[in-house]
Design a protein around this motif. Sequence first.
Motif, PDB file in Angstrom:
ATOM      1  N   VAL A 965       0.877  -1.186   0.000  1.00 34.68           N
ATOM      2  CA  VAL A 965       0.000   0.000   0.000  1.00 34.68           C
ATOM      3  C   VAL A 965       0.903   1.222   0.000  1.00 34.68           C
ATOM      4  O   VAL A 965       1.737   1.401   0.901  1.00 34.68           O
ATOM      5  N   LEU A 966       0.755   2.079  -1.046  1.00 34.88           N
ATOM      6  CA  LEU A 966       1.575   3.286  -1.131  1.00 34.88           C
ATOM      7  C   LEU A 966       1.177   4.235  -0.018  1.00 34.88           C
ATOM      8  O   LEU A 966      -0.021   4.489   0.219  1.00 34.88           O
ATOM      9  N   THR A 967       2.197   4.805   0.654  1.00 35.79           N
ATOM     10  CA  THR A 967       1.933   5.768   1.729  1.00 35.79           C
ATOM     11  C   THR A 967       2.187   7.192   1.283  1.00 35.79           C
ATOM     12  O   THR A 967       1.508   8.104   1.720  1.00 35.79           O
ATOM     13  N   SER A 968       3.151   7.420   0.362  1.00 39.74           N
ATOM     14  CA  SER A 968       3.456   8.781  -0.119  1.00 39.74           C
ATOM     15  C   SER A 968       4.461   8.690  -1.255  1.00 39.74           C
ATOM     16  O   SER A 968       4.970   7.614  -1.581  1.00 39.74           O
ATOM     17  N   TYR A 969       4.701   9.919  -1.860  1.00 40.35           N
ATOM     18  CA  TYR A 969       5.767  10.080  -2.832  1.00 40.35           C
ATOM     19  C   TYR A 969       6.798  11.050  -2.265  1.00 40.35           C
ATOM     20  O   TYR A 969       6.434  11.997  -1.561  1.00 40.35           O
ATOM     21  N   ILE A 970       8.037  10.881  -2.573  1.00 38.13           N
ATOM     22  CA  ILE A 970       9.111  11.770  -2.130  1.00 38.13           C
ATOM     23  C   ILE A 970       9.709  12.422  -3.361  1.00 38.13           C
ATOM     24  O   ILE A 970      10.157  11.742  -4.292  1.00 38.13           O
ATOM     25  N   LEU A 971       9.704  13.789  -3.386  1.00 35.06           N
ATOM     26  CA  LEU A 971      10.310  14.557  -4.471  1.00 35.06           C
ATOM     27  C   LEU A 971      11.484  15.333  -3.895  1.00 35.06           C
ATOM     28  O   LEU A 971      11.345  16.034  -2.896  1.00 35.06           O
ATOM     29  N   VAL A 986      16.388  20.150  -2.077  1.00 34.19           N
ATOM     30  CA  VAL A 986      15.087  20.437  -1.433  1.00 34.19           C
ATOM     31  C   VAL A 986      14.259  19.166  -1.510  1.00 34.19           C
ATOM     32  O   VAL A 986      14.217  18.511  -2.574  1.00 34.19           O
ATOM     33  N   GLU A 987      13.593  18.748  -0.404  1.00 31.25           N
ATOM     34  CA  GLU A 987      12.770  17.530  -0.362  1.00 31.25           C
ATOM     35  C   GLU A 987      11.333  17.894  -0.034  1.00 31.25           C
ATOM     36  O   GLU A 987      11.057  18.693   0.853  1.00 31.25           O
ATOM     37  N   ILE A 988      10.373  17.241  -0.767  1.00 33.98           N
ATOM     38  CA  ILE A 988       8.935  17.476  -0.560  1.00 33.98           C
ATOM     39  C   ILE A 988       8.258  16.110  -0.483  1.00 33.98           C
ATOM     40  O   ILE A 988       8.519  15.234  -1.314  1.00 33.98           O
ATOM     41  N   ARG A 989       7.379  15.874   0.512  1.00 31.91           N
ATOM     42  CA  ARG A 989       6.603  14.638   0.609  1.00 31.91           C
ATOM     43  C   ARG A 989       5.219  14.904   0.044  1.00 31.91           C
ATOM     44  O   ARG A 989       4.560  15.861   0.417  1.00 31.91           O
ATOM     45  N   ILE A 990       4.748  14.039  -0.809  1.00 29.74           N
ATOM     46  CA  ILE A 990       3.483  14.227  -1.529  1.00 29.74           C
ATOM     47  C   ILE A 990       2.559  13.072  -1.184  1.00 29.74           C
ATOM     48  O   ILE A 990       2.990  11.906  -1.174  1.00 29.74           O
ATOM     49  N   PRO A 991       1.297  13.290  -0.932  1.00 30.10           N
ATOM     50  CA  PRO A 991       0.362  12.201  -0.614  1.00 30.10           C
ATOM     51  C   PRO A 991       0.314  11.172  -1.756  1.00 30.10           C
ATOM     52  O   PRO A 991       0.526  11.485  -2.914  1.00 30.10           O
TER      53      PRO A 991
END
Length: 1115
Positions: A965-971, A986-991
Amino acid sequence: MMKKSISASKASLVLFLCQMISALDVPLDSKLLEELSQPPTITQQSPKDYIVDPRENIVIQCEAKGKPPPSFSWTRNGTHFDIDKDAQVTMKPNSGTLVINIMNGGKAEAYEGVYQCTARNERGAAISNNIVIRPSRSPLWTKEKLEPNHVREGDSLVLHCRPPVGLPPPIIFWMDNAFQRLPQSERVSQGLNGDLYFSNVQPEDTREDYICYARFNHTQTIQQKQPISVKVFSMDSLNDTIAANLSDTDIYGAKPVTERQPILLTPTGSTSTKVELRGNVLLLECIAAGLPTPVIRWIKEGGELPANRTFFENFKKTLKIIDVSEADSGNYKCIARNILGSAHHVISVTVKAAPYWITAPRNLVLSPGEDGTLICRANGNPKPNISWLANGVPIAIAPEDPSRKVDGDTIIFSHVQERSSAVYQCNASNEYGYLLANAFVNVLAEPPRILTPANKLYQVIADSPALLDCAYFGSPKPEIEWFKGVKGSILRGDEYVFHDNGTLEIPVAQKDSTGTYTCVARNELGKIQNEVRLEVKDPTMIIKQPEYKVIQRYGQVSFECIIKHDFTLLPTVIWLKDNDELPDDERFLVGKDNLTIMNVTDKDDGTYTCIVNTTLDSVSASAVLTVVARPNPPFDLELTGQLERSVELSWIPGDENNSPITNFVIEYEDGLHEPGVWHYQTEVPGTQTTVQLKLSPYVNYSFRVIAVNEIGRSQPSEPSEQYLTKSANPDENPSNVQGIGSEPDNLVITWESLKGFQSNGPGLQYKVSWRQKDVDDEWTSVIVANVSKYIVSGTPTFVPYEIKVQALNDLGYAPEPSEVIGHSGEDLPMVAPGNVQVHVINSTLAKVHWDPVPLKSVRGHLQGYKVYYWKVQSLSRRSRRHVEKKILTFRGNKTFGMLPGLEPFSSYKLNVRVVNGKGEGPASPDKVFKTPEGVPSSPSFLKITNPTLDSLTLEWGSPTHPNGVLTSYILKFQPINNTHELGPLVEIRIPANESSLILKNLNYSTRYKFYFNAQTSVGSGSQITEEAVTIMDEAMASRQVDIATQGWFIGLMCAVALLILILLIVCFIRRNKGGKYPVKEKEDAHADPEIQPMKEDDGTFGEYRLFSFVSSAPF
């Protein structure tokens, strides 16, 4: 005082004699000899003892030379012989040779006598030897009455020849009426006097035609003596004749043949003497009587027989010593010996000597006022007497000459004048012969003459001797001087050698020796000079010589011969083979610098020589050509020592063709079972030509031999004779016996049949026997022929059997065979494995366990277990797909195994089956298991769109394999400047439910690099990267447009583009070699340590799936 005076006179005489040696030598120049006066010289004359054929004209030779030409006269028996008064006698023109005409009425006997020739001119007279003329004689045998010879067996006998006295003595030989020479041996032989001697007579000597022949070579006639009869009687025949007159004791006491010790038939007595002349052949003879036949041996008392000059003839009865000298005088003993004793005789030999020269007088050519000597020294035994004559007259009564003085064997001349010219004769004589020599004294007064042609050219090679001739004559003897050039100084020094004949020698001529040389000859009567020229040339050299070659037959070979020579000389190159001309064969190609031989044959083997000739020198170099080939086949094969199980084979090797034979291969043919097929038997080293061969019974053998060398194998030899061995019981049983059932109720017994020669006899069969193992059963047997398989039906399923196969033929059985274990046919297993358990190790790997099945239920050979497993569904998608079953095979009695390559977060089923040789058994109940979550795969795509001055839009797709089950994406993203340096990250967590994002507040005209990955509860999956650039503002764009319109900027950009292109090419090459270009290095250096890229699913366990399906190997 007297002794001192004698010593002084001897010293003066020695000095005087030394000065005499310098008398003139007259060159053998034909023109000069024609001009110079010379006393006569005898050049040819008949022998002293001249035996002539009375039927032919008598020619008495006398030739002489002189200037002026001499006249000739003769004496006969010491008085003048007036040939003009005898019509039968003539003298050849311009010669002193007499011809006496016998064939027109003259008689040779009337001209017997002693003749001497005199050749005379104004400067003297020469005389010949005394020539004794005697006609040859061949008188007839005197008539005589010859009584038959009656001889008792074993007695000795001499048959006398007594030939007539001839001149010269005849040659004697014995023949029979059929003109066949009588055989001679140690027992019967002819003596030196011509008599025929029998050491002991035998019955086979009885005959009536013993005939002595005398051959007179001069008259070419043969005279024959009357035949002599010999009758040999034995004691037995004598007893029969006189038995009535003798008592029994006399008869029986007489031996049939009486053995006797040796006695000498010739010479008689115990001693004798022999005189022989020096240089002649000494012949000594001893012939003995006796029974058994005596053997003769020779010794010299107090010395050894001379080596290399001693020979034995006439069955060692004659001792022959050639070229005897005084040292051979002495006592020679012959010893005759048989088993009963010996006899001997001593011959005292004295070697006398007719006169022989020590120093013969030599001609003298003197100048007026010079001194000289004539020396005449001879030896002999007894010592010869020396006497002198002048112009044929004893010197005591010859005209007086004040310049001449006789001193025994020497005539001394002092201050000679032209009138002193004369011919002197020296006579040395003793009782065995004489020597006569002519020597003239020629007094000449001549100015110098140079006989060498003017301006003669001499050419020599550098560093070799140069000989410049100046042949001269003059009387007195001229002095010779040499100059170089017309006005050069006289030549002196060690670099020149001045020969007495006027020749100038330059021992080591150099290039600077070239030039003109002048020879000057002078005496008191004048002076003369002559010029010659010398040219010194460079030597001819072979700078590249032929080299040793080894070539295979029918190949091609070349020999080089590269030369260097003087440019003024024309060289010729000749090739020789074994010091003879090259064969007249078009295969031999002679080039400028080489010799090539095409299609080489054995006859071309040999030494090849390159000879380079010029007019002045010659050089050569040689090389050997060895032609190699496969050996010739062996021949003369022979079988010996034939036994039932072995035979000896021998052969003669063929020519090895210059390559040593390393080994011989022996092959055989079985003419009974496989005619025409040859099999390998054995091989032996190349030094061996015999071999002991082991044989099998009931085989018709033929053998052949093949020779092997480094080049290859020879042709096979001709086959040997055939050899058929006797039949016998088989020695061996079939091999590779097996028992394997093909059906559940049978047993198939197979074996490898014996070959024909293994049968050992006719009627080959096989006794096949079997019984069930571990059961008390009797053996069941069957006899079969011409097969290699037998099927036993009605057997229980998969039970062990004891099996044996025995060979037999008409003569009996082979030895008892060994037993093998086989099994009847298999059937499918009856029971499935139980208690199947699965332990999940991680999201991609599980371990399965099971209980083994009972062996009896396997009903065959247990080969292993197969695990069937398949994915039922993915737990993350709840969607079914096509079921693809996978199989893993685990060999042997294994009860667990690993299942690799599973997909995370999925539901699986499996079952287990046992496997035997027949197939698979029933499957165990399906077992369900699930795999836990794993990290997801990378997002399916990442797109960056809508660039503005400060924003970019990102769009992405979810992972193909979420693995949970995917929990998030990391950019993550960071800027990149113009030098490819990376800025802050720079790091951003995406739903997890988002699929796009707009990034704002970015720098204009800046390149960014993005890293994007998905996460489950287990962790982050592999990332995907992209790069994008924000756009410039309008002012900067305007300036950029203005700059872009400048010509210098366009050129700069072109150069930059070219450099970038080159850089890309280099980077591409380095990437292919595993390298990294600088941008990649920067990325790696600034990557987020938390971002650990994961291997994709099919990358990690693809090999396991392939492994499981392809190889079915256990984990």
